[in-house]
Design a protein around this motif. Structure first.
Motif, PDB file in Angstrom:
ATOM      1  N   ARG A  83      72.530 -68.541  35.323  1.00 25.00           N
ATOM      2  CA  ARG A  83      73.726 -68.901  34.480  1.00 25.00           C
ATOM      3  C   ARG A  83      73.868 -67.758  33.473  1.00 25.00           C
ATOM      4  O   ARG A  83      75.112 -67.297  33.244  1.00 25.00           O
ATOM      5  N   ALA A  84      72.970 -67.376  32.627  1.00 20.56           N
ATOM      6  CA  ALA A  84      72.870 -66.584  31.679  1.00 20.56           C
ATOM      7  C   ALA A  84      73.567 -65.305  32.098  1.00 20.56           C
ATOM      8  O   ALA A  84      74.366 -64.549  31.665  1.00 20.56           O
ATOM      9  N   ILE A  85      73.002 -64.845  33.323  1.00 20.96           N
ATOM     10  CA  ILE A  85      73.753 -63.602  34.017  1.00 20.96           C
ATOM     11  C   ILE A  85      75.035 -63.569  34.292  1.00 20.96           C
ATOM     12  O   ILE A  85      75.616 -62.373  33.794  1.00 20.96           O
ATOM     13  N   PHE A  86      75.675 -64.691  34.669  1.00 18.43           N
ATOM     14  CA  PHE A  86      76.829 -64.730  34.876  1.00 18.43           C
ATOM     15  C   PHE A  86      77.781 -64.786  33.922  1.00 18.43           C
ATOM     16  O   PHE A  86      78.667 -63.952  33.622  1.00 18.43           O
ATOM     17  N   LYS A  87      77.244 -65.468  32.666  1.00 18.13           N
ATOM     18  CA  LYS A  87      77.674 -65.358  31.408  1.00 18.13           C
ATOM     19  C   LYS A  87      77.891 -63.878  30.635  1.00 18.13           C
ATOM     20  O   LYS A  87      78.866 -63.493  30.132  1.00 18.13           O
TER      21      LYS A  87
ATOM     22  N   THR B 146      75.826 -53.481  31.362  1.00 21.96           N
ATOM     23  CA  THR B 146      76.380 -53.798  30.053  1.00 21.96           C
ATOM     24  C   THR B 146      75.260 -53.721  28.988  1.00 21.96           C
ATOM     25  O   THR B 146      74.082 -54.044  29.508  1.00 21.96           O
ATOM     26  N   ASP B 147      75.407 -53.603  27.829  1.00 22.61           N
ATOM     27  CA  ASP B 147      74.519 -53.829  26.687  1.00 22.61           C
ATOM     28  C   ASP B 147      74.438 -55.241  26.216  1.00 22.61           C
ATOM     29  O   ASP B 147      73.558 -55.481  25.459  1.00 22.61           O
ATOM     30  N   ALA B 148      75.329 -55.978  26.716  1.00 18.93           N
ATOM     31  CA  ALA B 148      75.388 -57.390  26.289  1.00 18.93           C
ATOM     32  C   ALA B 148      73.883 -58.071  26.455  1.00 18.93           C
ATOM     33  O   ALA B 148      73.432 -57.854  27.543  1.00 18.93           O
ATOM     34  N   ALA B 149      73.583 -58.993  25.703  1.00 20.91           N
ATOM     35  CA  ALA B 149      72.327 -59.485  25.954  1.00 20.91           C
ATOM     36  C   ALA B 149      72.499 -61.118  26.574  1.00 20.91           C
ATOM     37  O   ALA B 149      73.704 -61.495  26.392  1.00 20.91           O
ATOM     38  N   ALA B 150      71.542 -61.199  27.482  1.00 21.16           N
ATOM     39  CA  ALA B 150      71.865 -62.575  28.045  1.00 21.16           C
ATOM     40  C   ALA B 150      71.125 -63.744  26.995  1.00 21.16           C
ATOM     41  O   ALA B 150      70.378 -63.354  26.125  1.00 21.16           O
ATOM     42  N   ASP B 151      71.941 -64.861  27.291  1.00 20.23           N
ATOM     43  CA  ASP B 151      71.529 -65.944  26.191  1.00 20.23           C
ATOM     44  C   ASP B 151      70.472 -66.928  26.593  1.00 20.23           C
ATOM     45  O   ASP B 151      70.249 -67.841  25.858  1.00 20.23           O
ATOM     46  N   ALA B 152      69.845 -66.445  27.566  1.00 13.33           N
ATOM     47  CA  ALA B 152      68.418 -67.303  27.917  1.00 13.33           C
ATOM     48  C   ALA B 152      67.544 -66.273  28.767  1.00 13.33           C
ATOM     49  O   ALA B 152      68.208 -65.215  29.078  1.00 13.33           O
ATOM     50  N   PRO B 153      66.350 -66.480  28.768  1.00 12.56           N
ATOM     51  CA  PRO B 153      65.473 -65.658  29.671  1.00 12.56           C
ATOM     52  C   PRO B 153      66.012 -65.572  31.084  1.00 12.56           C
ATOM     53  O   PRO B 153      66.190 -66.655  31.564  1.00 12.56           O
ATOM     54  N   THR B 154      65.955 -64.446  31.872  1.00 13.61           N
ATOM     55  CA  THR B 154      66.554 -64.535  33.046  1.00 13.61           C
ATOM     56  C   THR B 154      65.579 -64.338  34.309  1.00 13.61           C
ATOM     57  O   THR B 154      65.860 -64.206  35.415  1.00 13.61           O
ATOM     58  N   ASN B 155      64.024 -64.289  33.930  1.00  8.99           N
ATOM     59  CA  ASN B 155      63.103 -64.291  34.728  1.00  8.99           C
ATOM     60  C   ASN B 155      62.187 -65.252  34.587  1.00  8.99           C
ATOM     61  O   ASN B 155      60.857 -64.876  34.446  1.00  8.99           O
ATOM     62  N   SER B 156      62.151 -66.496  34.160  1.00  9.07           N
ATOM     63  CA  SER B 156      61.245 -67.427  33.948  1.00  9.07           C
ATOM     64  C   SER B 156      61.490 -69.002  34.240  1.00  9.07           C
ATOM     65  O   SER B 156      62.707 -69.108  34.354  1.00  9.07           O
TER      66      SER B 156
ATOM     67  N   MET C 220      73.764 -57.494  42.035  1.00 12.47           N
ATOM     68  CA  MET C 220      75.271 -57.188  41.526  1.00 12.47           C
ATOM     69  C   MET C 220      75.388 -55.467  41.339  1.00 12.47           C
ATOM     70  O   MET C 220      76.291 -54.842  41.676  1.00 12.47           O
ATOM     71  N   LEU C 221      74.559 -55.198  40.555  1.00  4.51           N
ATOM     72  CA  LEU C 221      74.509 -53.782  40.042  1.00  4.51           C
ATOM     73  C   LEU C 221      74.331 -52.886  41.134  1.00  4.51           C
ATOM     74  O   LEU C 221      75.036 -51.679  41.085  1.00  4.51           O
ATOM     75  N   ALA C 222      73.362 -53.072  42.163  1.00  5.86           N
ATOM     76  CA  ALA C 222      73.174 -51.963  43.251  1.00  5.86           C
ATOM     77  C   ALA C 222      74.219 -52.152  44.028  1.00  5.86           C
ATOM     78  O   ALA C 222      74.327 -51.081  44.932  1.00  5.86           O
ATOM     79  N   ASN C 223      75.105 -53.011  44.110  1.00  3.80           N
ATOM     80  CA  ASN C 223      76.206 -53.122  45.220  1.00  3.80           C
ATOM     81  C   ASN C 223      77.576 -53.099  44.442  1.00  3.80           C
ATOM     82  O   ASN C 223      78.702 -53.234  45.228  1.00  3.80           O
ATOM     83  N   GLY C 224      77.592 -52.579  43.377  1.00  4.08           N
ATOM     84  CA  GLY C 224      78.580 -52.037  42.611  1.00  4.08           C
ATOM     85  C   GLY C 224      79.647 -53.335  42.301  1.00  4.08           C
ATOM     86  O   GLY C 224      81.002 -53.131  42.015  1.00  4.08           O
TER      87      GLY C 224
ATOM     88  N   ASP D 272      66.328 -68.187  46.621  1.00  4.40           N
ATOM     89  CA  ASP D 272      65.036 -68.386  45.752  1.00  4.40           C
ATOM     90  C   ASP D 272      64.947 -67.183  44.947  1.00  4.40           C
ATOM     91  O   ASP D 272      64.128 -66.419  44.766  1.00  4.40           O
ATOM     92  N   ILE D 273      66.060 -67.229  43.890  1.00  4.98           N
ATOM     93  CA  ILE D 273      66.446 -65.948  43.133  1.00  4.98           C
ATOM     94  C   ILE D 273      66.348 -65.958  41.861  1.00  4.98           C
ATOM     95  O   ILE D 273      66.697 -67.050  41.433  1.00  4.98           O
ATOM     96  N   SER D 274      65.909 -65.219  41.053  1.00  2.00           N
ATOM     97  CA  SER D 274      65.930 -65.278  39.430  1.00  2.00           C
ATOM     98  C   SER D 274      67.334 -64.713  39.165  1.00  2.00           C
ATOM     99  O   SER D 274      67.893 -63.706  39.861  1.00  2.00           O
ATOM    100  N   GLY D 275      67.560 -64.938  37.770  1.00  2.00           N
ATOM    101  CA  GLY D 275      68.900 -64.295  37.227  1.00  2.00           C
ATOM    102  C   GLY D 275      68.516 -62.926  37.201  1.00  2.00           C
ATOM    103  O   GLY D 275      69.658 -61.927  37.387  1.00  2.00           O
ATOM    104  N   GLU D 276      67.307 -62.118  36.966  1.00  2.00           N
ATOM    105  CA  GLU D 276      67.250 -61.015  36.635  1.00  2.00           C
ATOM    106  C   GLU D 276      67.682 -60.254  38.360  1.00  2.00           C
ATOM    107  O   GLU D 276      68.055 -59.310  38.364  1.00  2.00           O
ATOM    108  N   GLU D 277      67.106 -60.870  39.236  1.00  2.00           N
ATOM    109  CA  GLU D 277      67.292 -60.472  40.578  1.00  2.00           C
ATOM    110  C   GLU D 277      68.825 -60.469  40.964  1.00  2.00           C
ATOM    111  O   GLU D 277      69.275 -59.634  41.903  1.00  2.00           O
ATOM    112  N   VAL D 278      69.610 -61.629  40.394  1.00  2.00           N
ATOM    113  CA  VAL D 278      70.883 -61.520  40.805  1.00  2.00           C
ATOM    114  C   VAL D 278      71.844 -60.333  40.252  1.00  2.00           C
ATOM    115  O   VAL D 278      72.486 -59.753  40.755  1.00  2.00           O
ATOM    116  N   GLU D 279      71.180 -60.132  38.956  1.00  2.00           N
ATOM    117  CA  GLU D 279      71.959 -59.112  38.335  1.00  2.00           C
ATOM    118  C   GLU D 279      71.502 -57.682  39.117  1.00  2.00           C
ATOM    119  O   GLU D 279      72.549 -56.679  39.051  1.00  2.00           O
TER     120      GLU D 279
END
Length: 120
Positions: free
Chosen positions: A18-22, A83-93, A74-78, A64-71
């Motif tokens: 959720r944090a990555i989407f936000k 972005t320099d924005a910070a996630a509002d929660a840990p993305t890989n825990s 999405m980056l790898a596939n354009g 079975d994916i983490s937020g970090e992996e989702v990001e």
């Protein structure tokens, strides 16, 4: 982009997704797999496995994916730009031990007891 995320209401991994989407300002369908067993069954059928989170982006299932992996996907596939924005929660825990204990306590409170009924 159409995003369907099969998530738990309270879970470290789900919060990370959720944090990555936000972070990227993306709208997504948040599908509760805990309180709706049909949603869980749909996730298992679509992903071919029982672990969450699972995220479907434009028909591609990321299982079975983490937020970090989702990001990263999405980056790898354009699909998003860096972005320099910070996630509002840990993305890989996962959840902390305290969060797991609180969830177990809450689950224990919702357990109903039953009486044995004897028919004579």
């Amino acid at each position: 982009m159409q995003i369907r995320a099969y998530l738990k209401p309270s879970c470290g991994w789900s919060r990370g997704v959720r944090a990555i989407f936000k972070k990227h300002g993306l709208e997504f369908e948040d599908i509760d797999i805990i309180n709706n067993r049909e949603n869980y069954a749909e996730m298992v059928q679509k992903s071919g496995q029982p672990l969450s989170p699972c995220v479907e982006i434009d028909g591609v299932m990321l299982a079975d994916i983490s937020g970090e992996e989702v990001e990263q996907y999405m980056l790898a596939n354009g699909l998003v730009k860096p972005t320099d924005a910070a996630a509002d929660a840990p993305t890989n825990s996962s959840c902390t031990d305290a969060e797991h204990a609180a969830q177990a306590a809450a689950a224990a409170q919702t357990v109903t007891t039953s009486k044995t009924i004897r028919f004579f």
